[in-house]
Write an enzyme that holds these catalytic residues in place. Structure first.
Site, PDB file in Angstrom:
ATOM      1  N   ASN A 153     -64.236  26.689  70.386  1.00  0.00           N
ATOM      2  CA  ASN A 153     -62.869  26.628  70.062  1.00  0.00           C
ATOM      3  C   ASN A 153     -62.710  25.303  69.448  1.00  0.00           C
ATOM      4  OD1 ASN A 153     -60.075  26.179  70.069  1.00  0.00           O
ATOM      5  ND2 ASN A 153     -59.851  26.323  72.224  1.00  0.00           N
ATOM      6  N   LYS A 182     -59.925  24.067  68.168  1.00  0.00           N
ATOM      7  CA  LYS A 182     -58.895  23.453  68.255  1.00  0.00           C
ATOM      8  C   LYS A 182     -58.060  23.029  66.765  1.00  0.00           C
ATOM      9  CE  LYS A 182     -60.025  22.536  72.903  1.00  0.00           C
ATOM     10  NZ  LYS A 182     -59.711  21.674  74.142  1.00  0.00           N
ATOM     11  N   HIS A 190     -54.580  29.471  76.618  1.00  0.00           N
ATOM     12  CA  HIS A 190     -55.268  28.258  76.687  1.00  0.00           C
ATOM     13  C   HIS A 190     -54.195  27.058  77.368  1.00  0.00           C
ATOM     14  CE1 HIS A 190     -57.288  24.412  75.995  1.00  0.00           C
ATOM     15  NE2 HIS A 190     -58.339  25.241  75.540  1.00  0.00           N
ATOM     16  N   GLU A 210     -53.625  24.137  76.796  1.00  0.00           N
ATOM     17  CA  GLU A 210     -52.804  23.405  75.842  1.00  0.00           C
ATOM     18  C   GLU A 210     -51.694  24.261  75.416  1.00  0.00           C
ATOM     19  OE1 GLU A 210     -56.254  22.603  73.593  1.00  0.00           O
ATOM     20  OE2 GLU A 210     -57.172  21.252  74.864  1.00  0.00           O
ATOM     21  N   GLU A 263     -60.958  27.565  82.588  1.00  0.00           N
ATOM     22  CA  GLU A 263     -61.262  26.099  82.180  1.00  0.00           C
ATOM     23  C   GLU A 263     -60.465  25.394  83.122  1.00  0.00           C
ATOM     24  OE1 GLU A 263     -62.038  26.275  77.583  1.00  0.00           O
ATOM     25  OE2 GLU A 263     -60.046  26.456  78.010  1.00  0.00           O
ATOM     26  N   GLY A 268     -61.948  18.216  77.833  1.00  0.00           N
ATOM     27  CA  GLY A 268     -61.843  16.970  76.846  1.00  0.00           C
ATOM     28  C   GLY A 268     -62.001  15.704  77.412  1.00  0.00           C
ATOM     29  N   SER A 315     -65.627  20.407  78.834  1.00  0.00           N
ATOM     30  CA  SER A 315     -66.554  19.370  78.765  1.00  0.00           C
ATOM     31  C   SER A 315     -67.990  20.030  78.890  1.00  0.00           C
ATOM     32  CB  SER A 315     -66.525  18.319  79.850  1.00  0.00           C
ATOM     33  OG  SER A 315     -65.398  17.549  79.478  1.00  0.00           O
TER      34      SER A 315
HETATM   35  P1  13P Z   1     -63.866  20.563  75.735  1.00  0.00           P
HETATM   36  O1  13P Z   1     -65.187  21.504  75.595  1.00  0.00           O
HETATM   37  O2  13P Z   1     -63.694  19.446  74.727  1.00  0.00           O
HETATM   38  O3  13P Z   1     -63.672  19.965  76.844  1.00  0.00           O
HETATM   39  O4  13P Z   1     -62.843  21.818  75.717  1.00  0.00           O
HETATM   40  C1  13P Z   1     -62.787  22.984  76.285  1.00  0.00           C
HETATM   41  C2  13P Z   1     -61.681  23.919  75.882  1.00  0.00           C
HETATM   42  O5  13P Z   1     -60.838  23.697  75.946  1.00  0.00           O
HETATM   43  C3  13P Z   1     -62.383  25.088  75.033  1.00  0.00           C
HETATM   44  O6  13P Z   1     -61.097  25.978  75.050  1.00  0.00           O
END
Ligand code: 13P
Length: 253
Positions: free
Chosen positions: A9, A11, A98, A100, A170, A176, A216
């Site tokens: 992803n 982002k 997601h 976010e 997740e 992150g 992560s």
């Molecule tokens: P990270 O791998 O940067 O922690 O992000 C995970 C994520 O949100 C994947 O959709």
């Protein structure tokens, strides 16, 4: 045996040019270095989907995902992107729900349920995200929280429909942050999710459905996470932006 999936992803990262370079590197490395049956998915920003699809071409084990989709088919929804638009540029997968999107764009359970319906209707594979924030984990309510998310947005689906959905767990506190869930924490939650699916749709469905871990995931922790019996791959953020790191994760699958 469930086929493993490693989805990157991206982002809101990369320019079009950077995205094409990243996709080309990954596609070539997968071709040259991966001989296992792993499904790789590149979830690029909307503006790059067409060019990344072209680079992927007819590759069997690399697919392209959008990071979001509208629940509406067409019409006066300024700024939105529909399922048929995604299909028209070669997209086969879409991330839905997601954390976010839930947090910053206030996407609701009802809306996510509609997005899942729209994706399935248009033959896009939803990667449906769930996961608890830190305060819920600290109160030891993480299992109930995730179960409720699945109930609210997926439990209206038929058996035939749920079979087409990929779930991504997740934990929000691991996204992150560099703080990964331990392989045991991931396994425990994935097992809970699989049991919930079994009690709703039966053991057969539960055994077939893919549940990815995200938060992560890095080349050095990917193997231990994906070796867990109920972890069927990863949804990778930061580490998917570096082709070598992402390859390290793909090879761990
Ligand atoms: P990270 O791998 O940067 O922690 O992000 C995970 C994520 O949100 C994947 O959709």
């Amino acid at each position: 045996m469930r086929q493993k999936i490693v989805a990157g992803n991206w982002k809101m990262n990369t320019t079009a040019e950077e995205g094409q370079k990243l996709a080309s590197e990954i596609i070539n490395m997968v071709k040259d270095e991966v001989n296992t049956n792993v499904q790789v998915v590149l979830s690029a920003p909307f503006t790059h989907l067409q060019s990344v699809s072209k680079l992927v071409g007819g590759s069997k084990n690399v697919g392209v995902a959008a990071q979001n989709v509208s629940e509406h088919e067409s019409g006066a929804y300024t700024g939105e992107i529909s399922v048929s638009m995604l299909k028209s540029v070669g997209v086969q997968w879409v991330i839905i729900g997601h954390s976010e999107r839930r947090e910053y764009f206030n996407e609701t359970h009802e809306q996510l349920a509609k997005k899942v319906d729209a994706a399935l209707k248009g033959d896009l594979t939803p990667i449906f995200c769930c996961g608890e924030p830190l305060e819920i984990r600290e109160k030891d309510q993480h299992e109930a929280h995730v179960q409720q998310q699945l109930k609210d947005s997926l439990f209206h689906l038929s058996e035939e429909q749920i079979r087409k959905v990929v779930i991504a767990y997740e934990p929000v506190w691991a996204i992150g942050t560099g703080k990964t869930a331990s392989s045991q924490q991931a396994q425990d939650m994935h097992k809970t999710i699989r049991q919930q699916i079994a009690s709703k749709w039966g053991e057969g469905v539960a055994n077939d459905i893919r549940i990815l871990y995200g938060g992560s995931m890095k080349p050095d922790n990917a193997k231990e996470l994906m070796d867990q019996p109920d972890v069927d791959g990863g949804l990778v953020g930061g580490a998917s932006l570096k082709s070598r790191d992402f390859m390290g994760i793909i090879k761990s699958a």
